[in-house]
Design an enzyme around this catalytic site. Sequence first.
Site, PDB file in Angstrom:
ATOM      1  N   ARG A 184      32.636  61.843  34.634  1.00 35.25           N
ATOM      2  CA  ARG A 184      32.831  60.634  33.814  1.00 35.25           C
ATOM      3  C   ARG A 184      34.245  60.541  33.254  1.00 35.25           C
ATOM      4  NH1 ARG A 184      30.386  61.568  29.445  1.00 35.25           N
ATOM      5  NH2 ARG A 184      32.133  61.226  28.059  1.00 35.25           N
ATOM      6  N   ASP A 201      46.915  41.247  36.606  1.00 33.27           N
ATOM      7  CA  ASP A 201      45.878  41.484  37.599  1.00 33.27           C
ATOM      8  C   ASP A 201      46.522  41.177  38.956  1.00 33.27           C
ATOM      9  OD1 ASP A 201      43.810  41.198  39.444  1.00 33.27           O
ATOM     10  OD2 ASP A 201      42.393  40.389  37.979  1.00 33.27           O
ATOM     11  N   TYR A 255      40.295  34.455  37.058  1.00 29.98           N
ATOM     12  CA  TYR A 255      39.042  34.844  37.683  1.00 29.98           C
ATOM     13  C   TYR A 255      37.929  34.608  36.651  1.00 29.98           C
ATOM     14  CZ  TYR A 255      35.209  37.797  38.992  1.00 29.98           C
ATOM     15  OH  TYR A 255      33.957  38.244  39.258  1.00 29.98           O
ATOM     16  N   LYS A 287      38.271  44.359  46.483  1.00 29.58           N
ATOM     17  CA  LYS A 287      38.873  43.368  47.382  1.00 29.58           C
ATOM     18  C   LYS A 287      39.787  44.075  48.396  1.00 29.58           C
ATOM     19  CE  LYS A 287      36.964  40.224  44.747  1.00 29.58           C
ATOM     20  NZ  LYS A 287      35.913  40.873  44.020  1.00 29.58           N
TER      21      LYS A 287
HETATM   22  C1  PLP Z   1      41.362  38.373  40.544  1.00 35.39           C
HETATM   23  C2  PLP Z   1      40.120  39.169  40.270  1.00 35.39           C
HETATM   24  N1  PLP Z   1      40.143  40.102  39.310  1.00 35.39           N
HETATM   25  C3  PLP Z   1      39.043  40.838  39.017  1.00 35.39           C
HETATM   26  C4  PLP Z   1      37.851  40.642  39.679  1.00 35.39           C
HETATM   27  C5  PLP Z   1      36.658  41.458  39.302  1.00 35.39           C
HETATM   28  O1  PLP Z   1      36.435  42.438  40.250  1.00 35.39           O
HETATM   29  P1  PLP Z   1      35.025  43.192  40.487  1.00 35.39           P
HETATM   30  O2  PLP Z   1      34.096  42.206  41.102  1.00 35.39           O
HETATM   31  O3  PLP Z   1      35.413  44.337  41.365  1.00 35.39           O
HETATM   32  O4  PLP Z   1      34.561  43.648  39.139  1.00 35.39           O
HETATM   33  C6  PLP Z   1      37.792  39.703  40.707  1.00 35.39           C
HETATM   34  C7  PLP Z   1      36.530  39.496  41.442  1.00 35.39           C
HETATM   35  O5  PLP Z   1      36.378  38.575  42.206  1.00 35.39           O
HETATM   36  C8  PLP Z   1      38.950  38.938  41.005  1.00 35.39           C
HETATM   37  O6  PLP Z   1      38.937  37.986  41.953  1.00 35.39           O
END
Ligand code: PLP
Length: 383
Positions: free
Chosen positions: A51, A177, A105, A202
């Site tokens: 963890r 991000d 997102y 992704k």
């Molecule tokens: C730009 C972006 N950031 C974060 C996330 C969140 O990722 P996760 O689904 O792996 O938690 C996504 C998910 O689609 C995303 O498109």
Amino acid sequence: MNDAETRFETLAVHGGEPRPAPDGSVVFPIYQGTVFESALGSSVDDVRYIRLGTNPTQCHLHGRLAALEGAEAAVATASGMAAITGVLHSALSAGDHLIAAGTFYGGTYRFLAEQAERLGWTFDLVDPVDADTWTKALRPSTKAFLVESITNPLIRVGDLEGVARFARSHGLTSIIDNTFATPVNFRPHSVGFDLVCHSATKALNGHSDIAAGAVTGSERRIEEVASVLSAYGGSLDPHAAFLLARGLKTLALRVRAQNANALAVAEFLASHERVAHVSHPGLASHPDHERAAALFDGFGSVLSFRPVGGVGAAEALVKSLRLPYAASSLGGVESLVTRPAAGGHTGPGAAEAEGVDEDLIRFSAGIEATEDLLADFAQALEG
Ligand SMILES: Cc1ncc(COP(=O)(O)O)c(C=O)c1O
């Protein structure tokens, strides 16, 4: 190997790999164990426990991620949302204010909309391309600035260098991000971002078969994020860590193929009479094209567009495409297509944002042959 002087293709294969690896293995092994012996009397910092993210397979992945983003340190997380929430918890305390730029997102927006108030945080949404909106949002309690390298689903590229500079000059933690651009196309630490996070679900993993996230930054900042993660229990399982480290080996090849496919599809759609509008930063007509061309090595795998004929035409087009799966993720080897306004991934931030209309289609290019994707779009648009 001097990572700073290495081309990305080489870095993707060798960056952060210990040489020799255990037993001379070319592939770093999976240690699935949860806990490891430590010398009696050693400090709590030496505890190796799953963890805490200190299992050897997790540590190996951390070195790989840091090398790819050009950072001192990295930590892997159980999902992209664990990365984003871990970073925000490390940067903000009760009473603090966040500036967040972009349509975002949906999951990130939902987290802020639903959880910020109970955590004692406030936030303002600003325009990533309009620095006046950042200055207007600034308060004495502002502590962090969050932006996406390419916004979702409108595919805008903000003034990212400006955001990093603005944050630095006001003593804010700058957070980006980088899921949509990936380190193949853009390495945000090189323009001054403090913390870079990813949904590794992704493109970093690229095979649509694990949930994972990643955060990179200085040793000090990553220690803070890791401490939040271990408190909330958001570390990445070693088997997923192994798969992610494997996916990273082909990251450069995959993302370059996806860049090329997305640009070819964007150009094809832009010249088609049955398409009303296409948004992809690789198109010279895109409002952020020059900025993206100056900042990025490639324009990414995602584009959005609107067919002529409104929502009915958009629904029909998504159904007529044969190659892309109608699914709302991105960055995998298989092409995906979705209508953000109808998909589960659209949060209130995006749904309310100007431009995220019912007829908007988002396409995430995979690594299929370009000609096959173009032929598929051609038949679907004729239908
Ligand atoms: C730009 C972006 N950031 C974060 C996330 C969140 O990722 P996760 O689904 O792996 O938690 C996504 C998910 O689609 C995303 O498109």
